[in-house]
Scaffold this active site. Sequence first.
Site, PDB file in Angstrom:
ATOM      1  N   ASP A  11       0.785  -1.258   0.009  1.00  0.00           N
ATOM      2  CA  ASP A  11      -0.077  -0.106  -0.047  1.00  0.00           C
ATOM      3  C   ASP A  11       0.845   1.362  -0.058  1.00  0.00           C
ATOM      4  O   ASP A  11       1.705   1.335   1.050  1.00  0.00           O
ATOM      5  CB  ASP A  11      -0.714   0.242   1.191  1.00  0.00           C
ATOM      6  CG  ASP A  11      -1.982  -1.024   1.228  1.00  0.00           C
ATOM      7  OD1 ASP A  11      -2.413  -1.427  -0.081  1.00  0.00           O
ATOM      8  OD2 ASP A  11      -2.429  -1.273   2.266  1.00  0.00           O
ATOM      9  N   ASP A 130     -13.658  -3.688  -1.565  1.00  0.00           N
ATOM     10  CA  ASP A 130     -13.606  -3.337  -0.119  1.00  0.00           C
ATOM     11  C   ASP A 130     -14.927  -3.459   0.578  1.00  0.00           C
ATOM     12  O   ASP A 130     -16.007  -2.805   0.283  1.00  0.00           O
ATOM     13  CB  ASP A 130     -12.955  -2.077  -0.043  1.00  0.00           C
ATOM     14  CG  ASP A 130     -11.633  -1.818  -0.462  1.00  0.00           C
ATOM     15  OD1 ASP A 130     -10.842  -2.967  -0.530  1.00  0.00           O
ATOM     16  OD2 ASP A 130     -11.185  -0.794  -0.741  1.00  0.00           O
TER      17      ASP A 130
END
Length: 255
Positions: A11, A130
């Site tokens: 990330d 998500d």
Amino acid sequence: MLAKRILPCLDVNAGRVVKGVNFVDLKDAGDPVELAKVYNDAGADELVFLDITATHEARDTIIDVVYRTAEQVFIPLTVGGGIQTLENVKNLLRAGADKISINSTAVKNPDFINHSSDRFGSQCIVVAIDARKRKNPHNQGWDVYIRGGRENTGKDAILWAQEVAKRGAGELLITSMDADGTQAGYDLELTHAIVEKVEIPVIASGGAGNTHHIYQALTEGKAEAALLASLLHYGHLTVEEIKNYLHKHQVTVRR
């Protein structure tokens, strides 16, 4: 049987690898290119590179980092974050990405999945979902979130997974927002529920705390691959240790 895959996830925020808990409280975890090379050499099957603030900040993915990463990495590289046009996809593939991951754009413009799959091939189109569990006991399930977990779309995660598979996604990256960064284990219920409804590979993401959690995601959760971040970035486990554990427990992995 196809070998199960171990995928380190980088990330990236402002050019650095970060990791948080439940999508917040980000901590620095290193340089993306250096970490990518470490995982490449350590035996990871693929790498996932997510520019986690590109969509929220309304900018393109940091393509120069992709270039530099691709020069050092010789395993498949998936890149996501801020991808909104077919030109973005083309540029990332040219920069060295093997697959691209889309989330917010897929939700806002579902036809983009069809168009990108038709033009570049479904094998390189990953749709990231998500998902967060609903708190309403009378309306159980998971909602889909976009913009780095900031916006609840109200879409049902299972139905959305089925739709994107039909539209041409080649793979799904399912992140449990409830489990993300907690190291308390993957959301096996969420992962398994989606695997049962689609015929494309599912990557489990969010919550790995030990080798047994990874084993559960690949067996009970039925995922084709497990995505990892904190465990690897902070040296709690190595790719080799994970694969040795899985091999001993009769899970087929590349070694």
